[in-house]
Enzyme design. Structure first.
Site, PDB file in Angstrom:
ATOM      1  N   THR A 165       0.835  -1.200   0.000  1.00  0.00           N
ATOM      2  CA  THR A 165       0.000   0.000   0.000  1.00  0.00           C
ATOM      3  C   THR A 165       0.867   1.247   0.000  1.00  0.00           C
ATOM      4  O   THR A 165       1.729   1.408   0.865  1.00  0.00           O
ATOM      5  CB  THR A 165      -0.931   0.011   1.219  1.00  0.00           C
ATOM      6  OG1 THR A 165      -1.793  -1.140   1.160  1.00  0.00           O
ATOM      7  CG2 THR A 165      -1.792   1.267   1.238  1.00  0.00           C
ATOM      8  N   LYS A 264      -0.829  -1.036  -4.281  1.00  0.00           N
ATOM      9  CA  LYS A 264      -2.194  -0.596  -3.955  1.00  0.00           C
ATOM     10  C   LYS A 264      -2.225   0.904  -3.675  1.00  0.00           C
ATOM     11  O   LYS A 264      -1.411   1.412  -2.904  1.00  0.00           O
ATOM     12  CB  LYS A 264      -2.711  -1.347  -2.733  1.00  0.00           C
ATOM     13  CG  LYS A 264      -4.147  -0.997  -2.335  1.00  0.00           C
ATOM     14  CD  LYS A 264      -4.576  -1.820  -1.132  1.00  0.00           C
ATOM     15  CE  LYS A 264      -6.048  -1.600  -0.792  1.00  0.00           C
ATOM     16  NZ  LYS A 264      -6.319  -0.231  -0.325  1.00  0.00           N
TER      17      LYS A 264
END
Length: 393
Positions: A165, A264
């Protein structure tokens, strides 16, 4: 939670969004507002759902749709449908050992599951409960030694893909968390507010707060002492994410992780191209569910340009705002190869546990089948932009 309650509650949910109200009733406010809210004025949070709902599909008739196949392959794994459970932190606060219940539901349905770094259940516990490889999500953490140990553990336990992420170098400000008592209050004040809220939700307090052992802190146990509370957990997150991270720092990840790497938090085509250049295997087009940059594009608005830029180089997944199987089909039509659910499955988990997650996945599958049948598609690879209808006057 007994089966009678599960069956009764799932019967009340005709659609995925019905679980939101069931979750609101069962959860202490600080937990419901944490999962339900977005950042600042929640503009992007609202856009995520509104922009998906506004996307019209072309209805087609007299097509042979007697044999619909939802199966797909993502990062070398075959799944029964192109849906996965996105990584969501603190899931074990929403139901007893929530991550374990969720992975059981996902794998029974033949879908992907991604465990968050910030889970209540640890990698070891989830791996022991798993019947197939699952994905692991990681942030860039200041303590690279701790990061390396998590990567090595994920690899040793057979995690099949790493979701990294990148859209949270600093946390977005979430007003609801301040209003609910989750953030901003002193330790004692915050504890008292949350304790008071828990007392008014005794079913949750007993099942999760007492029996669920959420204080064990999952993957962060090595860096937080045993008596750490929720404030310590949240404080560690706020102070240990690394805002100095750059594209070149992903070399550190590749030194330890040689499996599929999924980036992400991509919303811009230039960032998507950079992900391809550094050798990522996939990306997740996401605005963190509207919880980071308020005013950013909805995922569904950002997706087409990103698909045009890197769709032939990377596997593209998408999340944020998906509340139905029709939404999944819309995302696929705009260029996603798979779609991740966030709030949709956590609402259901909070409401009735793993059976709720299973029910959500059944609802999604049924709605996808109807959407494909009425648009004349029978295979996932037939879903494309030609399915979308113009609404110009």
């Amino acid at each position: 939670m007994n089966d009678k309650f599960n069956i009764s509650a799932t019967a009340k949910a005709a659609a995925v969004i019905d679980y939101r109200e069931l979750a609101r009733r069962r959860l202490p406010p600080f937990l419901f507002e944490y999962i339900d809210g977005g950042s600042y004025a929640e503009v992007t949070l609202r856009r995520n759902t509104a922009d998906l709902e506004a996307l019209a599909l072309r209805q087609r008739v007299l097509c042979d749709v007697s044999d619909i196949d939802l199966s797909t392959t993502l990062f070398g794994q075959k799944f029964d449908m192109p849906i996965g459970l996105a990584p969501v932190g603190l899931t074990g606060m929403y139901a007893r050992r929530g991550e374990v219940q969720a992975i059981h539901a996902a794998q029974a349905a033949g879908t992907a599951f991604c465990l968050s770094t910030m889970s209540v259940c640890s990698l070891d516990e989830v791996a022991a409960a798993s019947s197939a490889p699952f994905w692991f999500q990681l942030y860039m953490i200041r303590d690279r030694g701790f990061m390396r140990s998590l990567l090595e553990k994920a690899k040793a336990l057979g995690c099949s893909a790493l979701v990294f992420t990148v859209d949270m170098p600093v946390p977005g400000s979430r007003y609801r968390d301040y209003r609910s008592g989750l953030a901003g209050a002193s330790n004692l004040t915050g504890q008292l507010r949350r304790f008071g809220q828990a007392l008014t939700h005794p079913r949750w307090a007993w099942d999760v707060g007492v029996r669920g052992r959420p204080h064990l802190l999952g993957n962060l146990a090595p860096v937080l002492h045993e008596k750490s509370g929720l404030e310590d957990f949240m404080g560690w997150i706020g102070s240990n994410f690394d805002p100095s991270v750059k594209w070149g720092d992903l070399d550190f990840i590749r030194e330890t992780w040689d499996g599929p790497l999924i980036i992400k938090g991509i919303l811009d085509p230039e960032d998507a191209r950079m992900a391809a250049e550094i050798g990522a295997d996939g990306i997740i087009v996401s605005n963190h569910g509207g919880r980071q940059l308020d005013g950013a594009l909805s995922t569904v608005r950002a997706l087409p340009a990103i698909s045009d830029a890197v769709g032939d180089q990377l596997t593209i997944l998408a999340d944020s705002g998906v509340r139905s199987g029709l939404d999944v089909v819309r995302m696929l039509a705009l260029g996603a190869h798979g779609v991740l659910l966030g709030r949709a499955w956590v609402y259901a988990l909070a409401a009735v546990g793993g059976e709720g997650v299973s029910h959500v996945l059944r609802l999604m599958e049924a709605e996808m089948r109807v959407a494909m049948a009425l648009t004349g598609r029978t295979r996932i690879d037939q879903i494309d932009r030609s399915m979308l209808a113009s609404q110009d006057n």
